[in-house]
Design a protein around this motif. Structure first.
Motif, short mmCIF file in Angstrom:
data_model
loop_
_atom_site.label_atom_id
_atom_site.label_comp_id
_atom_site.label_asym_id
_atom_site.label_seq_id
_atom_site.Cartn_x
_atom_site.Cartn_y
_atom_site.Cartn_z
N LYS A 59 34.52 58.67 84.48
CA LYS A 59 33.29 59.48 84.38
C LYS A 59 32.39 58.82 83.33
CE LYS A 59 34.96 64.14 85.53
NZ LYS A 59 33.92 64.53 86.51
N ARG A 60 32.73 57.57 82.94
CA ARG A 60 31.95 56.84 81.92
C ARG A 60 31.89 57.63 80.62
NH1 ARG A 60 32.17 51.93 82.92
NH2 ARG A 60 30.22 51.38 81.86
N LEU A 61 33.00 58.29 80.23
CA LEU A 61 33.03 59.01 78.94
C LEU A 61 33.28 58.04 77.80
CD1 LEU A 61 34.92 62.42 79.34
CD2 LEU A 61 32.63 62.02 78.46
N ALA A 62 34.07 56.98 78.05
CA ALA A 62 34.43 56.06 76.97
C ALA A 62 33.18 55.44 76.31
CB ALA A 62 35.37 54.98 77.47
N PRO A 63 32.21 54.92 77.09
CA PRO A 63 31.02 54.36 76.42
C PRO A 63 30.31 55.35 75.50
CG PRO A 63 31.09 53.64 78.70
CD PRO A 63 32.18 54.66 78.54
N VAL A 64 30.21 56.60 75.91
CA VAL A 64 29.49 57.56 75.06
C VAL A 64 30.34 57.91 73.83
CG1 VAL A 64 30.18 59.73 76.18
CG2 VAL A 64 27.97 59.56 75.10
N MET A 65 31.69 57.88 73.98
CA MET A 65 32.58 58.11 72.81
C MET A 65 32.38 56.98 71.80
SD MET A 65 34.71 60.71 73.87
CE MET A 65 36.00 60.58 72.70
N ILE A 66 32.31 55.77 72.31
CA ILE A 66 32.15 54.59 71.45
C ILE A 66 30.78 54.63 70.77
CG2 ILE A 66 31.93 52.07 71.44
CD1 ILE A 66 34.01 52.14 73.83
N LYS A 67 29.73 55.01 71.52
CA LYS A 67 28.38 55.10 70.92
C LYS A 67 28.35 56.18 69.85
CE LYS A 67 26.02 55.03 74.91
NZ LYS A 67 24.90 54.87 75.89
N GLU A 68 29.06 57.29 70.07
CA GLU A 68 29.03 58.39 69.10
C GLU A 68 29.77 58.03 67.82
OE1 GLU A 68 27.18 60.84 68.88
OE2 GLU A 68 28.14 62.10 67.37
N VAL A 69 30.93 57.38 67.95
CA VAL A 69 31.63 57.00 66.70
C VAL A 69 30.81 55.94 65.97
CG1 VAL A 69 33.18 55.19 67.60
CG2 VAL A 69 33.91 56.59 65.67
N THR A 70 30.15 55.05 66.72
CA THR A 70 29.29 54.03 66.10
C THR A 70 28.14 54.70 65.35
OG1 THR A 70 29.83 52.51 67.92
CG2 THR A 70 27.89 51.98 66.58
N ARG A 71 27.54 55.70 65.99
CA ARG A 71 26.44 56.44 65.33
C ARG A 71 26.90 57.07 64.03
NH1 ARG A 71 24.19 61.39 64.75
NH2 ARG A 71 26.07 62.42 65.57
N ARG A 72 28.07 57.70 64.04
CA ARG A 72 28.55 58.39 62.84
C ARG A 72 28.95 57.38 61.75
NH1 ARG A 72 31.70 63.91 64.80
NH2 ARG A 72 30.37 64.33 66.60
N VAL A 73 29.44 56.21 62.17
CA VAL A 73 29.74 55.14 61.21
C VAL A 73 28.44 54.63 60.58
CG1 VAL A 73 30.63 52.76 61.04
CG2 VAL A 73 31.95 54.51 62.26
N HIS A 74 27.42 54.43 61.41
CA HIS A 74 26.10 53.99 60.90
C HIS A 74 25.55 54.97 59.87
CE1 HIS A 74 25.18 51.27 64.64
NE2 HIS A 74 26.00 50.70 63.78
N LEU A 75 25.75 56.27 60.11
CA LEU A 75 25.23 57.29 59.17
C LEU A 75 25.86 57.14 57.79
CD1 LEU A 75 25.03 60.47 61.46
CD2 LEU A 75 23.11 59.14 60.53
N GLU A 76 27.03 56.45 57.72
CA GLU A 76 27.67 56.22 56.40
C GLU A 76 27.34 54.82 55.90
OE1 GLU A 76 29.28 60.07 56.48
OE2 GLU A 76 28.86 58.61 54.89
N ASN A 77 26.28 54.20 56.53
CA ASN A 77 25.81 52.87 56.11
C ASN A 77 26.87 51.78 56.27
OD1 ASN A 77 23.83 51.14 55.21
ND2 ASN A 77 24.46 51.31 53.05
#
Ligand SMILES: COc1cccc(CC(=N)NC(=O)c2cccnc2OC2CCNCC2)c1
Length: 389
Positions: free
Chosen positions: A148-166
């Motif tokens: 269902k193409r969930l993995a790409p959005v999971m990867i994008k979300e963890v990347t986003r939250r990592v970016h928020l911590e610089n």
């Protein structure tokens, strides 16, 4: 259609492999935190994001059950990793961890946990560059929600939250080839309980081998051979940290561990991680050190055995005791503790003992990746000093 997602990401692309003009290092520069997407990525309608507090017994049990039923299986679907709850608490709570990087997806109506992905902070050295990274792990989508193409959005979300911590780089492994591995490790297994391994189909009786001949082949002494070989204790943390830091300097990619990291990652924890030091009998110096972590696998559909007890080689440092002897002592204590098999990758100096200690090659490879960091040339496994859980 292959790698449709990964071709959109700042990772080494296959098409760039021969372009030696591209510099080693970050692929994209950091962006100001204010420019990082502030709200979570969209999920398909029926699902919602949830931050998983692994300290909560209930949430930890939900994560354990999701992984136990839906996480990585071997190529023949005979075994599935069965990380324990105490292992997950250990793996996800290193010094400086972010709760927000333990990400779940629930069904809005039933609140059932159906997907998971995690990040933990780590300082990883690449050559002479020490980089703050996220180690991303435990990406798991329920079997019924695959493709269902969930993995790409999971990867994008963890990347986003990592970016928020610089933090702008990450390290991860996969059993599949994605753009683009920094190295690929062959995995190896050393039988400790050959009868059970053959019963459950993990190993096969060798050609012209009887069971009694096989038991004799893999037999190990009752006690370690090295004088001064003993369990690691809290008082050993400073010495082990010095040993480990010096030893890891020889590898191109390795963790930059301080005493707090060593205390967390290497001090023995029942049924999670075991570590041993060699304290020289004459001057009480710590000269060597070995460790392995506990990662059982469920045995799928076997009538009498349900769990394969597996030890995974972690960090080992030999400065006085030959690595061959040190690792043989690790096999001896692992056997003594009831493990059925001792697994190792051919990274660091492991190649030097695998065959001699009767490891057999596994049927797959583990590929290592860096996110948003280009390595000029793929590394030899022996240039890699990073073990992920
Ligand atoms: C025996 O049960 C298994 C259950 C699931 C998968 C595999 C094969 C496999 N994929 N093994 C490894 O990835 C592996 C083999 C040797 C050492 N570390 C490993 O993986 C570690 C590190 C990466 N995350 C999973 C555990 C075996």
């Amino acid at each position: 259609q292959r790698h449709k997602f990964w071709e959109t990401q700042p990772v080494g692309q296959f098409k760039d492999l021969n372009d030696t003009s591209l510099p080693e290092g970050p692929i994209e520069p950091p962006t100001p935190i204010s420019e990082v997407k502030q709200e979570p990525y969209n999920l398909p309608n029926l699902y919602e994001w949830v931050t998983c507090d692994i300290n909560s017994e209930d949430t930890c049990a939900e994560v354990y059950n999701l992984l136990s039923n839906n996480y990585v299986e071997d190529d023949e679907n005979m075994f599935r990793f069965n990380y324990s709850k105490e292992f997950l608490r250990w793996a996800l709570h290193p010094p400086g961890y972010y709760k927000t990087w333990h990400i779940g997806v629930r069904v809005k109506s039933s609140k059932k946990l159906v997907a998971f992905i995690t990040g933990i902070p780590a300082r990883i050295r690449v050559r002479t560059d020490v980089v703050s990274m996220a180690e991303v792990n435990f990406l798991c989508v329920h079997k019924k929600l695959r493709s269902k193409r969930l993995a790409p959005v999971m990867i994008k979300e963890v990347t986003r939250r990592v970016h928020l911590e610089n933090i702008w780089q990450a390290a991860y492994t996969a059993g599949v080839v994605l753009p683009t591995p920094i190295t690929s490790c062959q995995y190896w297994h050393r039988s400790l309980n050959p009868k059970k391994l053959i019963d459950v189909g993990f190993s096969r009786l060798g050609p012209r081998m009887t069971m009694s001949r096989t038991l004799k082949l893999f037999k190990l002494p009752d006690q370690p051979a090295t004088p001064g070989f003993r369990k690691m204790e809290l008082r050993d943390v400073p010495a082990v940290t010095r040993l480990l830091r010096a030893y890891l300097m020889q590898f191109v990619v390795a963790p930059d561990l301080d005493e707090l990291d060593v205390e967390h990652w290497v001090l023995p924890k029942d049924e999670v991680v075991d570590s041993y030091v060699v304290e020289s009998p004459e001057n009480h110096k710590i000269t060597d050190f070995c460790s392995f972590y506990t990662l059982p696998s469920s045995i799928l559909g076997h009538p009498t055995h349900s769990i394969l007890k597996a030890a995974y080689s972690y960090y080992n440092v030999s400065t006085k005791t030959p690595l061959l002897q040190l690792m043989n002592d690790a096999l001896i204590v692992a056997k003594h503790k009831g493990f059925d098999v001792f697994n190792a990758l051919d990274l660091m100096h492991n190649e030097s003992f695998l065959k001699e200690l009767k490891f057999g090659p596994g049927d797959g490879k583990l590929h290592y990746y860096l996110y948003n960091y280009r390595i000029k040339h793929i590394l030899r496994a022996s240039e890699l000093g990073l073990v992920l859980l």
